[in-house]
Design a protein around this motif. Structure first.
Motif, mmCIF file in Angstrom:
data_model
loop_
_atom_site.group_PDB
_atom_site.id
_atom_site.type_symbol
_atom_site.label_atom_id
_atom_site.label_comp_id
_atom_site.label_asym_id
_atom_site.label_seq_id
_atom_site.Cartn_x
_atom_site.Cartn_y
_atom_site.Cartn_z
ATOM 1 N N TRP A 95 0.543 -0.988 0.063
ATOM 2 C CA TRP A 95 0.063 0.389 0.239
ATOM 3 C C TRP A 95 0.719 1.638 -0.037
ATOM 4 C CZ3 TRP A 95 0.218 -4.421 3.563
ATOM 5 C CH2 TRP A 95 0.991 -3.358 5.134
ATOM 6 N N PRO A 96 0.518 2.930 -0.558
ATOM 7 C CA PRO A 96 0.787 3.422 -0.396
ATOM 8 C C PRO A 96 1.717 3.718 0.829
ATOM 9 C CG PRO A 96 -1.081 3.792 -1.413
ATOM 10 C CD PRO A 96 -0.890 3.084 -1.019
ATOM 11 N N ASP A 97 3.078 4.399 0.964
ATOM 12 C CA ASP A 97 3.411 4.619 2.391
ATOM 13 C C ASP A 97 3.764 3.494 3.460
ATOM 14 O OD1 ASP A 97 3.571 7.492 1.448
ATOM 15 O OD2 ASP A 97 1.992 7.652 1.840
ATOM 16 N N ALA A 98 3.467 2.415 2.458
ATOM 17 C CA ALA A 98 4.082 1.250 3.911
ATOM 18 C C ALA A 98 5.280 0.960 4.458
ATOM 19 C CB ALA A 98 4.207 0.136 2.835
ATOM 20 N N ALA A 99 6.037 0.538 5.609
ATOM 21 C CA ALA A 99 6.313 0.892 5.750
ATOM 22 C C ALA A 99 6.718 0.025 7.354
ATOM 23 C CB ALA A 99 6.740 2.145 7.052
ATOM 24 N N ALA A 100 8.081 -1.289 7.145
ATOM 25 C CA ALA A 100 8.364 -1.942 8.010
ATOM 26 C C ALA A 100 7.714 -1.790 9.928
ATOM 27 C CB ALA A 100 9.728 -2.068 8.084
ATOM 28 N N ASP A 143 -7.365 -3.570 -10.286
ATOM 29 C CA ASP A 143 -6.335 -3.698 -10.478
ATOM 30 C C ASP A 143 -4.185 -3.608 -9.704
ATOM 31 O OD1 ASP A 143 -6.964 -4.864 -12.584
ATOM 32 O OD2 ASP A 143 -6.012 -3.675 -14.169
ATOM 33 N N SER A 144 -4.931 -2.294 -8.664
ATOM 34 C CA SER A 144 -3.642 -2.128 -7.696
ATOM 35 C C SER A 144 -3.609 -2.866 -7.270
ATOM 36 C CB SER A 144 -3.679 -0.654 -7.952
ATOM 37 O OG SER A 144 -3.536 0.317 -9.107
ATOM 38 N N HIS A 145 -4.965 -2.706 -6.258
ATOM 39 C CA HIS A 145 -5.167 -3.482 -5.205
ATOM 40 C C HIS A 145 -4.440 -4.855 -5.280
ATOM 41 C CE1 HIS A 145 -6.514 -5.121 -1.114
ATOM 42 N NE2 HIS A 145 -6.814 -5.485 -1.907
ATOM 43 N N ARG A 146 -5.027 -6.028 -6.494
ATOM 44 C CA ARG A 146 -4.602 -7.038 -6.661
ATOM 45 C C ARG A 146 -3.125 -7.238 -7.016
ATOM 46 N NH1 ARG A 146 -5.451 -7.515 -11.715
ATOM 47 N NH2 ARG A 146 -7.341 -7.321 -11.376
ATOM 48 N N ALA A 147 -2.119 -5.872 -7.623
ATOM 49 C CA ALA A 147 -0.973 -6.399 -7.597
ATOM 50 C C ALA A 147 0.086 -5.977 -6.290
ATOM 51 C CB ALA A 147 -0.656 -5.368 -8.341
ATOM 52 N N SER A 148 -0.572 -4.988 -5.280
ATOM 53 C CA SER A 148 -0.151 -4.622 -3.876
ATOM 54 C C SER A 148 -0.355 -6.211 -3.248
ATOM 55 C CB SER A 148 -1.034 -4.133 -3.212
ATOM 56 O OG SER A 148 -0.782 -3.578 -2.202
ATOM 57 N N TRP A 149 -1.452 -6.674 -3.301
ATOM 58 C CA TRP A 149 -1.548 -8.647 -2.681
ATOM 59 C C TRP A 149 -0.429 -8.752 -3.098
ATOM 60 C CZ3 TRP A 149 -5.300 -12.632 -4.471
ATOM 61 C CH2 TRP A 149 -4.892 -13.433 -3.696
ATOM 62 N N GLY A 151 -13.013 -12.065 -2.498
ATOM 63 C CA GLY A 151 -14.575 -11.528 -2.066
ATOM 64 C C GLY A 151 -14.142 -9.819 -1.974
ATOM 65 N N PHE A 152 -13.081 -9.550 -1.869
ATOM 66 C CA PHE A 152 -13.178 -8.655 -1.453
ATOM 67 C C PHE A 152 -13.361 -7.544 -2.948
ATOM 68 C CE2 PHE A 152 -10.642 -3.948 -0.887
ATOM 69 C CZ PHE A 152 -10.935 -4.068 -0.649
ATOM 70 N N GLN A 153 -12.762 -8.077 -4.205
ATOM 71 C CA GLN A 153 -12.270 -7.921 -5.680
ATOM 72 C C GLN A 153 -13.850 -8.662 -5.973
ATOM 73 O OE1 GLN A 153 -10.607 -5.191 -5.727
ATOM 74 N NE2 GLN A 153 -8.327 -6.303 -7.229
ATOM 75 N N ALA A 154 -14.416 -9.352 -5.829
ATOM 76 C CA ALA A 154 -15.722 -10.371 -7.168
ATOM 77 C C ALA A 154 -16.517 -9.081 -7.084
ATOM 78 C CB ALA A 154 -16.222 -11.733 -6.158
ATOM 79 N N ASP A 155 -16.789 -8.433 -7.073
ATOM 80 C CA ASP A 155 -17.648 -7.369 -6.611
ATOM 81 C C ASP A 155 -17.977 -6.626 -7.939
ATOM 82 O OD1 ASP A 155 -19.856 -8.735 -5.603
ATOM 83 O OD2 ASP A 155 -18.850 -7.672 -3.502
ATOM 84 N N VAL A 156 -16.781 -6.348 -7.774
ATOM 85 C CA VAL A 156 -15.792 -4.745 -9.008
ATOM 86 C C VAL A 156 -14.945 -5.680 -10.230
ATOM 87 C CG1 VAL A 156 -14.545 -3.039 -9.630
ATOM 88 C CG2 VAL A 156 -15.318 -3.419 -6.963
ATOM 89 N N GLU A 157 -14.877 -6.823 -9.913
ATOM 90 C CA GLU A 157 -13.975 -7.588 -10.946
ATOM 91 C C GLU A 157 -15.788 -8.653 -11.789
ATOM 92 O OE1 GLU A 157 -11.598 -7.464 -12.514
ATOM 93 O OE2 GLU A 157 -10.425 -7.708 -10.711
ATOM 94 N N GLU A 158 -16.699 -8.784 -11.716
ATOM 95 C CA GLU A 158 -18.135 -8.674 -12.126
ATOM 96 C C GLU A 158 -18.381 -7.636 -12.720
ATOM 97 O OE1 GLU A 158 -22.419 -11.638 -11.189
ATOM 98 O OE2 GLU A 158 -20.973 -11.079 -9.397
ATOM 99 N N TRP A 159 -18.678 -6.958 -11.909
ATOM 100 C CA TRP A 159 -19.161 -4.868 -12.863
ATOM 101 C C TRP A 159 -18.342 -4.979 -14.009
ATOM 102 C CZ3 TRP A 159 -17.889 -0.754 -13.712
ATOM 103 C CH2 TRP A 159 -18.689 0.042 -13.847
ATOM 104 N N LEU A 160 -17.061 -5.047 -13.619
ATOM 105 C CA LEU A 160 -16.101 -4.530 -14.783
ATOM 106 C C LEU A 160 -16.165 -6.024 -16.082
ATOM 107 C CD1 LEU A 160 -12.422 -3.698 -13.016
ATOM 108 C CD2 LEU A 160 -14.385 -1.968 -14.571
ATOM 109 N N ALA A 161 -16.600 -6.544 -15.881
ATOM 110 C CA ALA A 161 -16.244 -7.888 -17.059
ATOM 111 C C ALA A 161 -18.229 -7.191 -17.712
ATOM 112 C CB ALA A 161 -17.042 -8.780 -16.587
#
Length: 254
Positions: free
Chosen positions: A161-166, A229-235, A203-213
Protein backbone atom coordinates in the motif's frame (compact mmCIF):
# COMPACT_ATOMS: atom_id res chain seq x y z
CA UNK A 1 -26.35 -9.30 -14.14
CA UNK A 2 -24.79 -6.59 -11.94
CA UNK A 3 -26.45 -3.17 -11.80
CA UNK A 4 -24.89 -1.03 -14.53
CA UNK A 5 -24.76 2.07 -12.31
CA UNK A 6 -22.12 0.77 -9.87
CA UNK A 7 -20.85 -2.49 -8.38
CA UNK A 8 -22.22 -3.77 -5.10
CA UNK A 9 -19.91 -3.28 -2.11
CA UNK A 10 -18.27 -6.37 -0.60
CA UNK A 11 -21.37 -8.54 -0.87
CA UNK A 12 -19.16 -11.49 -1.82
CA UNK A 13 -17.58 -11.34 1.63
CA UNK A 14 -19.00 -12.95 4.75
CA UNK A 15 -16.37 -11.28 6.96
CA UNK A 16 -14.31 -8.19 6.22
CA UNK A 17 -10.98 -9.96 6.75
CA UNK A 18 -9.18 -13.27 6.27
CA UNK A 19 -11.56 -15.20 8.50
CA UNK A 20 -13.18 -18.48 7.49
CA UNK A 21 -16.61 -19.58 8.66
CA UNK A 22 -14.99 -22.54 10.41
CA UNK A 23 -12.64 -20.32 12.44
CA UNK A 24 -15.46 -17.88 13.18
CA UNK A 25 -17.54 -20.73 14.57
CA UNK A 26 -14.67 -21.82 16.84
CA UNK A 27 -14.20 -18.25 18.05
CA UNK A 28 -17.91 -17.89 18.81
CA UNK A 29 -17.97 -21.14 20.79
CA UNK A 30 -14.93 -20.06 22.81
CA UNK A 31 -16.28 -16.58 23.54
CA UNK A 32 -19.83 -17.78 24.23
CA UNK A 33 -18.52 -20.21 26.85
CA UNK A 34 -17.97 -17.22 29.16
CA UNK A 35 -21.72 -16.45 28.90
CA UNK A 36 -21.35 -12.73 28.19
CA UNK A 37 -24.33 -10.49 28.81
CA UNK A 38 -22.87 -7.62 26.78
CA UNK A 39 -20.77 -7.56 23.61
CA UNK A 40 -19.06 -4.51 22.12
CA UNK A 41 -17.66 -4.58 18.56
CA UNK A 42 -15.28 -1.75 17.65
CA UNK A 43 -14.97 -1.10 13.92
CA UNK A 44 -17.74 -3.63 13.43
CA UNK A 45 -18.45 -3.14 9.72
CA UNK A 46 -21.61 -5.15 9.12
CA UNK A 47 -21.04 -7.04 12.39
CA UNK A 48 -21.22 -10.66 11.22
CA UNK A 49 -19.15 -11.98 14.13
CA UNK A 50 -21.06 -9.79 16.59
CA UNK A 51 -24.38 -11.14 15.35
CA UNK A 52 -23.22 -14.74 15.54
CA UNK A 53 -21.96 -14.31 19.08
CA UNK A 54 -25.10 -12.60 20.37
CA UNK A 55 -27.21 -15.27 18.67
CA UNK A 56 -25.19 -17.98 20.44
CA UNK A 57 -25.79 -16.53 23.94
CA UNK A 58 -29.46 -16.29 24.93
CA UNK A 59 -30.23 -12.92 26.46
CA UNK A 60 -26.96 -11.28 25.39
CA UNK A 61 -27.03 -7.78 23.91
CA UNK A 62 -24.49 -6.22 21.57
CA UNK A 63 -23.40 -2.85 20.22
CA UNK A 64 -21.43 -2.38 17.00
CA UNK A 65 -19.55 0.87 16.41
CA UNK A 66 -18.37 1.99 12.99
CA UNK A 67 -18.22 5.02 10.71
CA UNK A 68 -19.28 3.34 7.46
CA UNK A 69 -22.98 4.04 7.01
CA UNK A 70 -23.46 1.44 4.27
CA UNK A 71 -21.90 -1.34 6.38
CA UNK A 72 -24.00 -0.37 9.38
CA UNK A 73 -27.17 -0.49 7.29
CA UNK A 74 -26.22 -3.96 6.11
CA UNK A 75 -25.69 -5.01 9.73
CA UNK A 76 -29.10 -3.69 10.80
CA UNK A 77 -30.78 -5.46 7.90
CA UNK A 78 -29.08 -8.76 8.75
CA UNK A 79 -29.95 -8.36 12.43
CA UNK A 80 -33.62 -7.85 11.55
CA UNK A 81 -33.63 -10.86 9.21
CA UNK A 82 -32.15 -13.07 11.96
CA UNK A 83 -34.51 -11.81 14.62
CA UNK A 84 -31.80 -9.97 16.54
CA UNK A 85 -32.84 -6.36 15.97
CA UNK A 86 -33.95 -6.00 19.60
CA UNK A 87 -30.62 -7.31 20.91
CA UNK A 88 -28.02 -5.73 18.61
CA UNK A 89 -27.55 -2.01 18.02
CA UNK A 90 -25.39 -0.53 15.25
CA UNK A 91 -24.21 3.03 15.86
CA UNK A 92 -22.40 5.42 13.54
CA UNK A 93 -19.65 6.98 15.62
CA UNK A 94 -15.90 6.94 16.22
CA UNK A 95 -14.39 4.31 18.49
CA UNK A 96 -11.72 6.70 19.78
CA UNK A 97 -12.46 7.43 23.44
CA UNK A 98 -15.76 5.54 23.19
CA UNK A 99 -17.99 5.38 26.25
CA UNK A 100 -19.85 2.32 24.98
CA UNK A 101 -17.96 0.00 27.33
CA UNK A 102 -17.15 -1.76 29.46
CA UNK A 103 -18.55 -5.01 28.09
CA UNK A 104 -18.16 -8.68 28.89
CA UNK A 105 -16.74 -9.39 25.42
CA UNK A 106 -15.02 -6.80 23.25
CA UNK A 107 -14.40 -7.55 19.58
CA UNK A 108 -11.83 -5.62 17.58
CA UNK A 109 -11.20 -7.56 14.40
CA UNK A 110 -8.72 -5.80 12.16
CA UNK A 111 -9.92 -2.46 13.54
CA UNK A 112 -7.30 -1.37 16.05
CA UNK A 113 -7.01 1.87 14.08
CA UNK A 114 -10.59 2.68 15.17
CA UNK A 115 -9.46 2.94 18.81
CA UNK A 116 -6.53 5.33 18.55
CA UNK A 117 -5.15 8.05 16.34
CA UNK A 118 -1.57 7.14 17.28
CA UNK A 119 0.78 6.49 14.37
CA UNK A 120 2.60 3.17 13.91
CA UNK A 121 4.14 1.55 15.85
CA UNK A 122 2.45 3.20 18.86
CA UNK A 123 -1.01 2.40 17.48
CA UNK A 124 -0.72 -1.19 18.75
CA UNK A 125 -0.04 -0.07 22.32
CA UNK A 126 -2.83 2.49 22.15
CA UNK A 127 -5.37 -0.01 20.83
CA UNK A 128 -4.53 -2.64 23.45
CA UNK A 129 -4.74 -0.13 26.29
CA UNK A 130 -8.17 0.93 25.09
CA UNK A 131 -9.32 -2.68 24.84
CA UNK A 132 -8.16 -3.24 28.42
CA UNK A 133 -10.25 -0.25 29.48
CA UNK A 134 -13.32 -1.45 27.62
CA UNK A 135 -13.54 -5.04 28.92
CA UNK A 136 -15.20 -6.03 32.19
CA UNK A 137 -13.24 -8.00 34.82
CA UNK A 138 -13.35 -11.67 33.91
CA UNK A 139 -14.37 -10.83 30.36
CA UNK A 140 -12.80 -11.62 27.01
CA UNK A 141 -11.28 -9.61 24.18
CA UNK A 142 -10.89 -10.85 20.62
CA UNK A 143 -8.19 -8.72 19.04
CA UNK A 144 -7.32 -9.42 15.41
CA UNK A 145 -4.29 -7.54 14.15
CA UNK A 146 -1.89 -7.72 11.26
CA UNK A 147 1.70 -8.87 11.80
CA UNK A 148 4.74 -9.62 9.66
CA UNK A 149 5.51 -13.28 9.07
CA UNK A 150 9.04 -12.05 8.33
CA UNK A 151 10.58 -8.60 7.90
CA UNK A 152 9.60 -7.23 4.48
CA UNK A 153 12.31 -6.02 2.13
CA UNK A 154 12.42 -2.46 0.79
CA UNK A 155 11.28 -3.76 -2.61
CA UNK A 156 8.36 -5.68 -1.09
CA UNK A 157 7.26 -2.62 0.89
CA UNK A 158 7.31 -0.54 -2.28
CA UNK A 159 4.82 -2.96 -3.83
CA UNK A 160 2.34 -2.85 -0.93
CA UNK A 161 0.00 0.00 0.00
CA UNK A 162 1.14 3.64 -0.37
CA UNK A 163 3.79 4.63 2.20
CA UNK A 164 4.02 1.08 3.58
CA UNK A 165 6.76 0.89 6.21
CA UNK A 166 8.41 -1.85 8.24
CA UNK A 167 7.10 -0.30 11.47
CA UNK A 168 3.47 -0.60 10.33
CA UNK A 169 3.46 -4.04 11.97
CA UNK A 170 5.57 -6.18 14.28
CA UNK A 171 6.00 -9.94 14.44
CA UNK A 172 3.59 -12.30 16.20
CA UNK A 173 5.76 -12.74 19.30
CA UNK A 174 6.04 -8.98 19.83
CA UNK A 175 2.31 -8.47 19.23
CA UNK A 176 1.50 -11.06 21.89
CA UNK A 177 4.03 -9.51 24.27
CA UNK A 178 2.34 -6.14 23.83
CA UNK A 179 -0.98 -7.69 24.81
CA UNK A 180 0.60 -9.08 27.99
CA UNK A 181 2.18 -5.70 28.77
CA UNK A 182 -1.26 -4.06 28.35
CA UNK A 183 -2.71 -6.25 31.12
CA UNK A 184 -3.92 -9.39 29.37
CA UNK A 185 -3.15 -13.08 29.39
CA UNK A 186 -3.37 -14.75 25.96
CA UNK A 187 -5.97 -17.50 26.17
CA UNK A 188 -5.60 -18.43 22.52
CA UNK A 189 -3.18 -17.36 19.77
CA UNK A 190 -4.00 -18.31 16.19
CA UNK A 191 -3.30 -16.94 12.73
CA UNK A 192 -5.05 -16.85 9.36
CA UNK A 193 -4.14 -19.48 6.80
CA UNK A 194 -3.44 -19.08 3.06
CA UNK A 195 -6.94 -20.27 2.13
CA UNK A 196 -8.51 -17.60 4.33
CA UNK A 197 -6.40 -14.90 2.69
CA UNK A 198 -7.30 -16.07 -0.80
CA UNK A 199 -10.98 -16.21 0.12
CA UNK A 200 -10.80 -12.68 1.51
CA UNK A 201 -8.73 -11.06 -1.23
CA UNK A 202 -10.75 -12.65 -4.03
CA UNK A 203 -14.05 -11.84 -2.31
CA UNK A 204 -12.89 -8.28 -1.71
CA UNK A 205 -12.57 -7.78 -5.47
CA UNK A 206 -15.27 -10.11 -6.78
CA UNK A 207 -18.18 -7.65 -6.95
CA UNK A 208 -16.07 -5.07 -8.79
CA UNK A 209 -14.56 -7.63 -11.17
CA UNK A 210 -18.00 -8.97 -12.10
CA UNK A 211 -19.25 -5.44 -12.72
CA UNK A 212 -16.20 -4.52 -14.83
CA UNK A 213 -16.66 -7.60 -17.00
CA UNK A 214 -20.28 -6.62 -17.67
CA UNK A 215 -19.72 -2.85 -18.02
CA UNK A 216 -16.32 -2.29 -19.72
CA UNK A 217 -17.38 0.98 -21.39
CA UNK A 218 -19.04 2.56 -18.37
CA UNK A 219 -17.70 6.06 -17.50
CA UNK A 220 -16.47 4.73 -14.13
CA UNK A 221 -14.87 1.60 -15.58
CA UNK A 222 -11.37 3.02 -16.10
CA UNK A 223 -11.11 4.27 -12.52
CA UNK A 224 -12.49 1.08 -11.00
CA UNK A 225 -10.31 -1.10 -13.22
CA UNK A 226 -7.20 0.84 -12.15
CA UNK A 227 -8.12 0.50 -8.47
CA UNK A 228 -8.83 -3.22 -8.79
CA UNK A 229 -5.62 -3.92 -10.70
CA UNK A 230 -3.57 -1.88 -8.19
CA UNK A 231 -5.06 -3.70 -5.22
CA UNK A 232 -4.47 -7.11 -6.78
CA UNK A 233 -0.86 -6.23 -7.56
CA UNK A 234 -0.37 -4.97 -4.00
CA UNK A 235 -1.51 -8.34 -2.69
CA UNK A 236 0.11 -10.71 -5.17
CA UNK A 237 3.38 -8.82 -5.64
CA UNK A 238 3.59 -7.17 -2.24
CA UNK A 239 2.22 -8.55 1.02
CA UNK A 240 1.11 -12.06 0.03
CA UNK A 241 2.84 -14.51 2.39
CA UNK A 242 4.45 -11.65 4.34
CA UNK A 243 1.54 -9.92 6.07
CA UNK A 244 -0.70 -12.14 8.17
CA UNK A 245 -3.56 -11.71 10.63
CA UNK A 246 -3.39 -12.83 14.26
CA UNK A 247 -6.52 -13.66 16.24
CA UNK A 248 -5.73 -13.20 19.93
CA UNK A 249 -8.33 -14.24 22.51
CA UNK A 250 -7.33 -12.28 25.60
CA UNK A 251 -8.33 -12.35 29.29
CA UNK A 252 -7.81 -9.21 31.40
CA UNK A 253 -5.63 -9.66 34.45
CA UNK A 254 -7.53 -8.78 37.62
Amino acid sequence: MPDASSPTRLHSLEFHGPLSAARANRLVVRLAAAKPATVLDIGCGWGELLLRLVDAVPGAHGVGVDLNREDLARGRSTAAWRGLADRVQFVEESGIGTRRGPADVVLCVGSGHALTDAAPPDHLIGALRELRRLVNPGGRVLYAEGFWERPPTVLELSRMWPDAAAHDHCDLARLTDLAVEAGFRPLWVETAGPDEWEQFESGFQADVEEWLAANPQHPRAAELRHNADSHRASWLRGYRGILNMAYLTLIPVS
